[in-house]
Scaffold this active site. Structure first.
Site, PDB file in Angstrom:
ATOM      1  N   PRO A  10       2.941   4.512  -0.811  1.00  0.00           N
ATOM      2  CA  PRO A  10       2.777   5.482   0.275  1.00  0.00           C
ATOM      3  C   PRO A  10       1.336   5.796   0.668  1.00  0.00           C
ATOM      4  O   PRO A  10       1.103   6.666   1.475  1.00  0.00           O
ATOM      5  CB  PRO A  10       3.446   6.738  -0.292  1.00  0.00           C
ATOM      6  N   GLY A  11       0.367   5.116   0.070  1.00  0.00           N
ATOM      7  CA  GLY A  11      -1.020   5.275   0.501  1.00  0.00           C
ATOM      8  C   GLY A  11      -1.924   6.004  -0.463  1.00  0.00           C
ATOM      9  O   GLY A  11      -3.100   6.227  -0.155  1.00  0.00           O
ATOM     10  N   LYS A  34      -3.218   5.051  -3.432  1.00  0.00           N
ATOM     11  CA  LYS A  34      -4.335   4.204  -3.867  1.00  0.00           C
ATOM     12  C   LYS A  34      -5.210   3.817  -2.688  1.00  0.00           C
ATOM     13  O   LYS A  34      -6.435   3.702  -2.817  1.00  0.00           O
ATOM     14  CB  LYS A  34      -3.797   2.963  -4.575  1.00  0.00           C
ATOM     15  N   ALA A  72       0.780  -1.240   0.000  1.00  0.00           N
ATOM     16  CA  ALA A  72       0.000   0.000   0.000  1.00  0.00           C
ATOM     17  C   ALA A  72       0.811   1.289   0.000  1.00  0.00           C
ATOM     18  O   ALA A  72       0.292   2.325  -0.409  1.00  0.00           O
ATOM     19  CB  ALA A  72      -0.942   0.005   1.207  1.00  0.00           C
ATOM     20  N   ASP A 101      -0.816  -3.914  -6.167  1.00  0.00           N
ATOM     21  CA  ASP A 101       0.046  -3.012  -6.931  1.00  0.00           C
ATOM     22  C   ASP A 101       1.465  -3.464  -6.622  1.00  0.00           C
ATOM     23  O   ASP A 101       2.103  -2.978  -5.695  1.00  0.00           O
ATOM     24  CB  ASP A 101      -0.197  -1.561  -6.518  1.00  0.00           C
ATOM     25  N   CYS A 146       4.112  -0.568 -12.386  1.00  0.00           N
ATOM     26  CA  CYS A 146       4.580   0.642 -13.069  1.00  0.00           C
ATOM     27  C   CYS A 146       5.810   0.309 -13.915  1.00  0.00           C
ATOM     28  O   CYS A 146       6.824   0.997 -13.864  1.00  0.00           O
ATOM     29  CB  CYS A 146       4.885   1.754 -12.071  1.00  0.00           C
TER      30      CYS A 146
END
Length: 576
Positions: A283-284, A286, A281, A440, A491
């Protein structure tokens, strides 16, 4: 990208015209370059490489619609732009209010709404560049110059200042307040089949061709700034701003959240009241986007194996007044709680609960399953075991050990956990305990922009990234309930971490199916396969029908984002 010159630019001398520009060439390992050329086509991959070396020409801002509206934030941004007179600095563009919510023509507004359906809470702030800068040297004088590391340069291209640790070399006689050209030293091949910069920190530049990597810096000038300290101080102090950038070859590059990241949360389509897992998660961004889409109703569980990153997630959630987010320190590869352990704990009847390690009470220590009240004044400390079979059993613990434990708990987590707060640890979650899972995944990050060097990745390292992601995906499949949803994203531009992962998922778990995505901004996936490692390994990608269901964000496309990939799976009956 906009290729107009900045208003103050003037052509330098003909001999300098090519040198003092920004025209980088991204370097790859030869076998990796061949692999990507086979996947994309050689010309297409060349365009991707060129795009990766530049930031996107706009910044993406996601509005917290629980606290404000998109229109309100837009007006505030335009007021801020006008107050700082940025519109005049960027190609003479003016920030104008949109009439009736209609989109302006390209370039007519510095701040405008996202044009893609389903992203009504997103704003774009337009940038510009690359610009041609004139460094203003006298005919008989060399340009004063500061050479920075590649990572420092990538940050400067995103809008940062030059900080002391990023400086590698500097011209002689630079004093505070001097104008300096800022260039970047890129890693170069060395004889030992590796890459190195080859500049010793503190090198004195004379502005001569004999300077370290003089020719290699041609086309790698990223801007001009004002020295914030003298050369002597620059290599004496450990931190601080070294150069305050006054002119960048790219302007307006502020990255609040990349567009594909916003799309990913939307594609997950979280619903109020659901239980959602964000496996990696930090740095937060999403995580908070998911919570907002749920109207802060339900539960969003965020995981990261770093204490400080978990603290960052909690801090961001607090700043955005989101109460449904629970963040835990946990390696995503260990996120599934084994059911036999739950039976041993007498908790198999409740599979929806996480097994969490509570935070410690500073006045109450727990050691090896035993507890004691700690008093630094005691000469000895008795620890009474909580074993039901022998309630009177006692043992003695070192006073020094307990004092150390007490100080640690009072003073915070120490240098390795420097944020000074406490986070809850988790031993995992039971299978089928989440409605939706977002993975992710940690990846090779070859889609991030700007990227000035990519030679650190080999075919073997790319393959290892893919193996790691498969293990994480296996955990995600176990954690999501039948009828639930998994969204996988990266990414990177590497098909082995994207299409090949989807191929693995569909071939391994017959109850998974790819589904269409909304919003759909990216293009289709890559079809086919590739022979690797001297034809000893075949990497399978997607079929035509499957390729249309994923989203691949191409840095060289007109969407102008980072390289990114999204796949969405529906989970069927696992008993089939």
């Amino acid at each position: 990208m906009d290729s107009h010159s900045s208003p103050s630019a003037a052509p330098p001398a003909a001999a300098e015209a090519g040198r003092y520009t920004y025209s980088p060439r991204l370097r790859w390992q030869p076998e990796v370059e061949e692999y990507f050329a086979a996947a994309y086509g050689r010309d297409h991959f060349a365009r991707i490489s060129e795009a990766l070396a530049h930031p996107s020409c706009y910044s993406c801002i996601r509005v917290n619609t629980l606290k404000s509206s998109t229109d309100a934030v837009m007006h505030k941004l335009m007021d801020l732009v006008c107050e700082n007179e940025l519109s005049a600095a960027i190609n003479g563009v003016e920030a104008v209010e949109l009439n009736g919510g209609e989109q302006p023509h390209e370039g007519s507004s510095l701040v405008h709404k996202c044009p893609y359906a389903g992203l009504e809470n997103v704003l774009f702030v337009q940038g510009s560049g690359p610009h041609v800068l004139y460094y203003g040297s006298q005919p008989d004088q060399a340009v004063k110059e500061v050479v920075v590391s590649r990572k420092c340069a990538e940050s400067v291209l995103r809008g940062a200042q030059v900080y002391v640790p990023g400086v590698l070399a500097c011209s002689s006689h630079v004093e505070k307040g001097d104008k300096v050209a800022v260039s970047v030293a890129i890693e170069q091949p060395v004889k030992e089949d590796g890459w190195a910069v080859g500049i010793t920190r503190g090198t004195v530049l004379q502005g001569l061709q004999s300077d370290a990597h003089y020719e290699e810096r041609t086309g790698l000038y990223i801007g001009q700034g004002t020295a914030a300290m003298s050369r002597s101080a620059l290599f004496r102090v450990p931190h601080g701003i070294a150069v305050e950038m006054t002119e960048n070859v790219l302007e307006g590059e502020i990255f609040l959240q990349n567009l594909p990241s916003v799309v990913t949360a939307r594609v997950l389509d979280p619903q109020s009241g659901e239980r959602i897992l964000d496996m990696c998660a930090a740095p937060g961004g999403k995580t908070t986007a998911i919570a907002i889409l749920m109207r802060d109703k339900g539960e969003v569980v965020a995981l990261d194996r770093s204490h400080n990153k978990v603290m960052d997630i909690l801090k961001l959630a607090s700043e955005m007044d989101l109460s449904c987010i629970k963040a835990y320190k946990l390696d995503a590869l260990k996120s599934v709680r084994k059911t036999d352990e739950s039976r041993n704990l007498g908790m198999a009847h409740n599979h929806s609960e996480a097994i969490e390690t509570p935070t410690e009470d500073p006045c109450h220590a727990t050691i090896d399953g035993s507890s004691t009240s700690v008093d630094e004044g005691n000469s000895t400390t008795t620890v009474v075991h909580s074993d039901d079979k022998n309630l009177n059993a006692k043992r003695y613990i070192s006073k020094a050990e307990l004092r150390k434990n007490l100080r640690r708990m009072k003073n915070g987590p120490g240098r390795n956990n420097c944020s000074g707060g406490r986070v809850e640890k988790s031993k995992g979650f039971y299978p089928n305990s989440f409605d939706r899972v977002l993975l992710d995944a940690p990846c090779s990050a070859l889609g991030l922009r700007p990227r000035l060097f990519a030679g650190e990745e080999t075919l073997e390292s790319l393959k290892n990234h893919a193996k790691y992601q498969r293990r994480m995906f296996d955990q995600a499949v176990k954690l999501v309930r039948p009828g639930g949803v998994i969204v996988y994203s990266t990414c990177t531009i590497n098909p082995g971490e994207n299409e090949a992962l989807v191929r693995y998922a569909l071939d391994t778990y017959k109850y998974l199916s790819l589904v269409s995505q909304y919003p759909k901004v990216g293009g289709p996936g890559i079809v086919g396969s590739c022979e690797l490692f001297n034809m000893t390994y075949t990497e399978e990608w997607l079929r035509e029908d499957e390729a249309e269901l994923v989203q691949r964000f191409d840095p060289s496309s007109s969407v102008d984002t980072i390289g990114f990939f999204i796949a969405k799976f529906n989970v069927g009956d696992k008993d089939e």
